[in-house]
Design an enzyme around this catalytic site. Structure first.
Site, PDB file in Angstrom:
ATOM      1  N   TYR A 134      10.241   8.797  -7.068  1.00  0.00           N
ATOM      2  CA  TYR A 134       9.370   7.961  -7.916  1.00  0.00           C
ATOM      3  C   TYR A 134       7.925   8.444  -7.910  1.00  0.00           C
ATOM      4  O   TYR A 134       7.081   7.876  -8.601  1.00  0.00           O
ATOM      5  CB  TYR A 134       9.516   6.476  -7.600  1.00  0.00           C
ATOM      6  CG  TYR A 134       9.334   6.006  -6.190  1.00  0.00           C
ATOM      7  CD1 TYR A 134       8.145   6.195  -5.494  1.00  0.00           C
ATOM      8  CD2 TYR A 134      10.355   5.292  -5.557  1.00  0.00           C
ATOM      9  CE1 TYR A 134       7.976   5.718  -4.214  1.00  0.00           C
ATOM     10  CE2 TYR A 134      10.205   4.808  -4.265  1.00  0.00           C
ATOM     11  CZ  TYR A 134       9.011   5.033  -3.599  1.00  0.00           C
ATOM     12  OH  TYR A 134       8.847   4.551  -2.328  1.00  0.00           O
ATOM     13  N   LYS A 146       2.823   8.404  -2.772  1.00  0.00           N
ATOM     14  CA  LYS A 146       3.730   9.568  -2.702  1.00  0.00           C
ATOM     15  C   LYS A 146       3.375  10.596  -3.773  1.00  0.00           C
ATOM     16  O   LYS A 146       3.511  11.803  -3.548  1.00  0.00           O
ATOM     17  CB  LYS A 146       5.188   9.129  -2.851  1.00  0.00           C
ATOM     18  CG  LYS A 146       5.699   8.233  -1.729  1.00  0.00           C
ATOM     19  CD  LYS A 146       5.865   8.975  -0.422  1.00  0.00           C
ATOM     20  CE  LYS A 146       6.594   8.130   0.626  1.00  0.00           C
ATOM     21  NZ  LYS A 146       6.685   8.803   1.931  1.00  0.00           N
TER      22      LYS A 146
END
Ligand code: COA
Length: 287
Positions: A167, A182
Site C-alpha cells: 500500500y 511506508k
C-alpha cells in the site's frame, strides 16, 4: 525444498528462516542490528541471521520483548545482544548506535523492522496517533539509517534492509498513517541506495502481504471474519508466515543478491495483482 503448505501461524520451535537453503556461514561474523527484533517478523529475521553466523543486536522499546530470543540464543550458542531503544528518540538512536559500534567495531547490516499500525478511519485518526506511527516507521527508519549508515561509510560498507508494504504504492483505506510512512520508507530505500552505492552500501526492502504476528493480528484483523476477508483477496489463498517473509528477506540480504540495490521484493501471495472479472472454467461466449 519442502512443498508442504506452510501453516499460517509461526512455530518458534521450528528451524530458523534461511537455514536449509542458505549456507550455514552466510552471515558469518556480520554485525547485524534489527529494530523490533524481539517479536514477529523482526524475531524471525534475527533468528535466521544468528543461526547463519551473524552477531545480532536486537533493539526494542520494551525489554520484555528481548527474553525469548536471548533464551534461545543461550541454548543454541548464538551471538545475540539486546538493547532497549525507542527509534523515535533521535538522541537515543545516536547513543545506542555509538555504543554498538564501540562494542562490535563495525556494523554490516541494519534491518529497519520496528513499526506501529492499526486500522482507523482517517477522519478519526488523532494527530498524536499519526505522529506515533510516522515517528516509529518514517523517523525511526531515517534516524537508524543515518547513524548506522555513518558507521558503514566509515567502515567497509554494508547494507540496510527496510520493511514496507504494497500500500506504499496503492494506498489503503484505514491505514493512512502507515501507508504514508511506508511510502516514505520506499522512497528512502531508493534514495539511499543511489546515494550510498559509492560507499558500497546496498539498500533494499520487502513488501509483505498479511502474516500473523503479535503486532498485526488484533490490530489489523481483530477476528477471524476480518482475516477471512483478507485471505479471500490473496490469489495464493492464505496468509504468509513470518518465517517465510524472513526467509525472503535473508535471501535479499545474502551474497546471492549482491548486485541488487534500491529494490523492493513484493511478497504478498499475489494480493496486489489485478483480480479477474471472470471465473476460471467459465465459457467465454463468442459472436
Ligand atoms: N486506534 C486509534 N488510535 C490509536 C490506536 C487504535 N487502535 N492505537 C493507538 N492509537 C492512538 C492513541 O489513542 C494515541 O492517540 P491519542 O493520544 O490522541 O489518544 C496515539 O495513537 C498514540 O498511542 P499510544 O498507545 O500512546 O502510543 P505508543 O507510542 O505507545 O504506541 C503504537 C503506538 C501504534 C505503536 C501502538 O498502538 C502499538 O504498540 N501497536 C502494536 C505494534 C504494531 O502495531 N506493530 C506493527 C504491526 S504491522
Amino acid at each position: 525444498m519442502n512443498s508442504e503448505r506452510p501453516r499460517e501461524t509461526g512455530d518458534l520451535a521450528g528451524d530458523p528462516a534461511g537455514t536449509g537453503f542458505l549456507p550455514a556461514d552466510t552471515f558469518q561474523d556480520q554485525v547485524s542490528v534489527v529494530t523490533g527484533g524481539g517479536t514477529g517478523l523482526g524475531l524471525e529475521i534475527s533468528r535466521g541471521l544468528a543461526a547463519l553466523g551473524a552477531d545480532v543486536t536486537i533493539l526494542s522499546r520494551d525489554p520484555d520483548h528481548h527474553g525469548a530470543l536471548l533464551a534461545e540464543a543461550g541454548e543454541r550458542g548464538w551471538r545475540v545482544t539486546a538493547k532497549a531503544l525507542d527509534v523515535r528518540e533521535a538522541q537515543d538512536v545516536t547513543r545506542v548506535a555509538n555504543e554498538i559500534v564501540a562494542e562490535k567495531g563495525k556494523v554490516d547490516l541494519l534491518v529497519n523492522n520496528a513499526a506501529g499500525n492499526f486500522v482507523c478511519p482517517s477522519e478519526r485518526l488523532s494527530f498524536n496517533a499519526w505522529r506515533a506511527v510516522l515517528g516509529i516507521v518514517l523517523d525511526g527508519t531515517f534516524y537508524c539509517s543515518r547513524e548506522f549508515g555513518r558507521a558503514m561509510i566509515a567502515g567497509d560498507g554494508g547494507q540496510i534492509f527496510n520493511i514496507v508494504a504494497t500500500y506504499a504504492w496503492t494506498g489503503m483505506p484505514g491505514v493512512v498513517h502507515s501507508a504514508s510512512a511506508k511510502a516514505g520508507v520506499l522512497a528512502m530505500t531508493k534514495t539511499l541506495a543511489a546515494e550510498w552505492a559509492r560507499h558500497r552500501i546496498r539498500v533494499n526492502a520487502i513488501a509483505p502481504g498479511p502474516f500473523h504476528s503479535e503486532g498485526a493480528s488484533g490490530n489489523l484483523w481483530p477476528d477471524e471474519e476480518w482475516a477471512e476477508r483478507l485471505r479471500k483477496g490473496i490469489p495464493l489463498q492464505r496468509f504468509a508466515t513470518a518465517r517465510e517473509i524472513a526467509a525472503h528477506s535473508l535471501y535479499l540480504c545474502s551474497p546471492l543478491c549482491s548486485w541488487v540495490t534500491g529494490e523492493c521484493l513484493v511478497a504478498d501471495g499475489g494480493g496486489s495483482l489485478p483480480t479477474p472479472w471472470w471465473t476460471a472454467g467459465e465459457r467465454v461466449k463468442r459472436g
